[in-house]
Write an enzyme that holds these catalytic residues in place. Structure first.
Site, PDB file in Angstrom:
ATOM      1  N   TYR A 215       9.544   8.577   7.421  1.00 31.38           N
ATOM      2  CA  TYR A 215       9.407   7.517   6.409  1.00 31.38           C
ATOM      3  C   TYR A 215      10.778   7.133   5.854  1.00 31.38           C
ATOM      4  O   TYR A 215      11.150   5.959   5.824  1.00 31.38           O
ATOM      5  CB  TYR A 215       8.500   8.019   5.294  1.00 31.38           C
TER       6      TYR A 215
ATOM      7  N   THR B  22       4.471   4.277  -7.836  1.00 31.51           N
ATOM      8  CA  THR B  22       3.662   3.229  -8.469  1.00 31.51           C
ATOM      9  C   THR B  22       2.196   3.658  -8.379  1.00 31.51           C
ATOM     10  O   THR B  22       1.795   4.292  -7.404  1.00 31.51           O
ATOM     11  CB  THR B  22       3.903   1.904  -7.730  1.00 31.51           C
TER      12      THR B  22
HETATM   13  P1  NAD Z   1      -0.695   1.344   1.360  1.00 31.51           P
HETATM   14  O1  NAD Z   1      -0.817   2.371   2.419  1.00 31.51           O
HETATM   15  O2  NAD Z   1      -1.786   1.220   0.356  1.00 31.51           O
HETATM   16  O3  NAD Z   1      -0.441  -0.099   1.966  1.00 31.51           O
HETATM   17  C1  NAD Z   1       0.267  -0.318   3.143  1.00 31.51           C
HETATM   18  C2  NAD Z   1      -0.472  -1.377   3.951  1.00 31.51           C
HETATM   19  O4  NAD Z   1       0.275  -1.641   5.161  1.00 31.51           O
HETATM   20  C3  NAD Z   1      -1.879  -0.921   4.378  1.00 31.51           C
HETATM   21  O5  NAD Z   1      -2.820  -1.916   4.086  1.00 31.51           O
HETATM   22  C4  NAD Z   1      -1.740  -0.703   5.874  1.00 31.51           C
HETATM   23  O6  NAD Z   1      -2.948  -0.889   6.580  1.00 31.51           O
HETATM   24  C5  NAD Z   1      -0.662  -1.732   6.236  1.00 31.51           C
HETATM   25  N1  NAD Z   1       0.044  -1.430   7.465  1.00 31.51           N
HETATM   26  C6  NAD Z   1       0.638  -0.277   7.841  1.00 31.51           C
HETATM   27  N2  NAD Z   1       1.187  -0.394   9.051  1.00 31.51           N
HETATM   28  C7  NAD Z   1       0.949  -1.672   9.471  1.00 31.51           C
HETATM   29  C8  NAD Z   1       1.263  -2.402  10.635  1.00 31.51           C
HETATM   30  N3  NAD Z   1       1.936  -1.851  11.656  1.00 31.51           N
HETATM   31  N4  NAD Z   1       0.851  -3.692  10.726  1.00 31.51           N
HETATM   32  C9  NAD Z   1       0.171  -4.271   9.714  1.00 31.51           C
HETATM   33  N5  NAD Z   1      -0.159  -3.627   8.586  1.00 31.51           N
HETATM   34  C10 NAD Z   1       0.223  -2.334   8.461  1.00 31.51           C
HETATM   35  O7  NAD Z   1       0.704   1.651   0.610  1.00 31.51           O
HETATM   36  P2  NAD Z   1       1.298   0.995  -0.708  1.00 31.51           P
HETATM   37  O8  NAD Z   1       1.435   2.053  -1.718  1.00 31.51           O
HETATM   38  O9  NAD Z   1       0.576  -0.249  -1.033  1.00 31.51           O
HETATM   39  O10 NAD Z   1       2.775   0.634  -0.222  1.00 31.51           O
HETATM   40  C11 NAD Z   1       3.139  -0.699   0.108  1.00 31.51           C
HETATM   41  C12 NAD Z   1       4.627  -0.759   0.374  1.00 31.51           C
HETATM   42  O11 NAD Z   1       5.362  -0.352  -0.778  1.00 31.51           O
HETATM   43  C13 NAD Z   1       5.095   0.142   1.512  1.00 31.51           C
HETATM   44  O12 NAD Z   1       6.082  -0.536   2.250  1.00 31.51           O
HETATM   45  C14 NAD Z   1       5.690   1.324   0.798  1.00 31.51           C
HETATM   46  O13 NAD Z   1       6.689   1.945   1.580  1.00 31.51           O
HETATM   47  C15 NAD Z   1       6.268   0.684  -0.456  1.00 31.51           C
HETATM   48  N6  NAD Z   1       6.367   1.661  -1.543  1.00 31.51           N
HETATM   49  C16 NAD Z   1       5.270   2.016  -2.269  1.00 31.51           C
HETATM   50  C17 NAD Z   1       5.388   2.945  -3.285  1.00 31.51           C
HETATM   51  C18 NAD Z   1       4.223   3.358  -4.125  1.00 31.51           C
HETATM   52  O14 NAD Z   1       4.370   4.223  -5.011  1.00 31.51           O
HETATM   53  N7  NAD Z   1       3.039   2.810  -3.952  1.00 31.51           N
HETATM   54  C19 NAD Z   1       6.633   3.535  -3.561  1.00 31.51           C
HETATM   55  C20 NAD Z   1       7.725   3.178  -2.766  1.00 31.51           C
HETATM   56  C21 NAD Z   1       7.593   2.224  -1.774  1.00 31.51           C
END
Ligand code: NAD
Ligand code: UDP
Length: 316
Positions: free
Chosen positions: A147, A177
């Site tokens: 990651y 978040t």
């Molecule tokens: P999540 O897992 O709920 O959402 C990620 C989404 O991406 C999912 O709907 C998944 O199906 C989709 N996905 C994954 N691989 C894919 C692909 N190859 N093609 C199309 N869709 C794909 O995670 P989240 O918490 O909503 O995170 C969203 C973004 O924010 C990510 O990039 C994550 O790295 C970043 N982020 C989130 C947090 C947090 O605390 N939530 C913190 C740091 C970074």
């Protein structure tokens, strides 16, 4: 604007889709449902400004018509998810980011990458809180390597498209978040503690629980991402809530909030688990005029309502 949101059926992505539609934009959500669910966007399917495309963005992306911005969120995000899906995580951070940047290039659209505080790895105490200028302390071959390195590569690729292809790019570094639409079983600390507390099970605290995190409520994060998209800032910007607590304190707050009789069960601390994490958000404050508004008490209460409903509907 017509805005493509990759990962739009996930936790953050679906909240971003809602916010963009509320602002009057059109949204094209692309997701392969690896870690997201259709339920997160079910309320949007009849909206004529919303389009859903089921697609793996690690494969070439086709979107018909004009596109003004690409927000690239697709990626597993919880440690449980990205260790389970190590290669898809590396692919979506590399090939997926390449394809999303390619889409922005062909459409002459703005581009925003959701990177992460994980680019700082397990930060040394001299760099606490973490500023954007810190290069980080990441183990490339450890359990979080797939990651952390995928996101570090994605940042490098985004900067290369900015400098060499003149794409109008942004890099957000999101810190932890939370809020409605997290999956109860995604393994992240808050859904885990809440479901354990609501089910009367012991809360599993890893290590001695003295490791810290700083939790940002989803509505603040979505606003920050939007402000960044609308800004002219091309260098990385931290987005998060600087209010820092230990994991043990969080467990105690969740037990109190849910009036649960659950106790605490200590489990081993996973390898490379960051010992401290807190964003320095001076840059976001100055450049975006952004500041998180929802404190933990309010955010946890709203999140608990959501999880309570989820658990009730599962057992109904
Ligand atoms: P999540 O897992 O709920 O959402 C990620 C989404 O991406 C999912 O709907 C998944 O199906 C989709 N996905 C994954 N691989 C894919 C692909 N190859 N093609 C199309 N869709 C794909 O995670 P989240 O918490 O909503 O995170 C969203 C973004 O924010 C990510 O990039 C994550 O790295 C970043 N982020 C989130 C947090 C947090 O605390 N939530 C913190 C740091 C970074
Ligand atoms: N954690 C915990 N118990 C759990 C899940 C997580 O004590 O059941 C701890 C984990 O070790 C880490 C913190 O909570 O120190 C945050 O973990 P999470 O998986 O939410 O995300 P991270 O910030 O580590 O990416």
């Amino acid at each position: 604007m017509r805005i493509v949101v990759t990962g739009g059926a996930g936790f953050v992505g679906s909240n971003v889709c809602d916010y963009l539609l509320e602002k009057g934009h059109s949204v094209v959500c692309i997701d392969n449902l690896l870690t997201g669910t259709k339920e997160n966007i079910a309320h949007l399917v009849d909206n004529e400004k919303f389009t859903y495309i089921e697609h793996n963005v690690s494969e070439h992306i086709v979107v018909e018509g004009e596109v003004d911005a690409v927000m690239h969120l697709a990626s597993p995000a919880s440690p449980k998810d990205y260790t389970k899906h190590a290669i898809p995580t590396l692919k979506v951070g590399s090939l997926g980011t390449l394809n999303a940047l390619g889409l922005a290039k062909v459409k002459r659209a703005k581009f925003l990458l959701t990177s992460t505080s994980e680019v700082y790895g397990d930060p040394d105490r001299k760099h606490h809180p973490q500023k954007e200028s810190y290069y980080g302390n990441v183990n490339p071959v450890g359990p979080r390597g797939m990651y952390d390195e995928a996101k570090r590569f994605a940042e490098a690729l985004t900067m290369a498209y900015y400098s060499d292809e003149k794409i109008d790019t942004r890099i957000a570094r999101l810190f932890n978040t939370y809020g409605p639409r997290m999956r109860l079983d995604d393994g992240r600390v808050l859904p885990t503690f809440m479901s354990q507390a609501l089910n009367g099970e012991g809360l599993t605290v890893f290590g001695d629980g003295k490791q810290t995190r700083s939790f940002c409520y989803i509505s603040d994060m979505v606003e920050g991402l939007y402000k960044l998209l609308m800004s002219d800032e091309h260098e990385p910007v931290n987005l998060g809530n600087p209010s820092e607590i230990t994991v043990l304190q969080l467990a105690e707050e969740v037990i109190e909030l849910t009036s649960s009789k659950s106790g605490i069960i200590f489990k081993p601390l996973p390898q490379d688990d960051p010992k401290v994490r807190r964003p320095d958000i001076s840059k976001a404050r100055n450049v975006l005029d952004w500041n998180p508004k929802v404190d933990r008490q309010e955010g946890l209460a709203k999140t608990m309502e959501y999880f309570t409903r989820k658990i009730q509907s599962q057992t109904a």
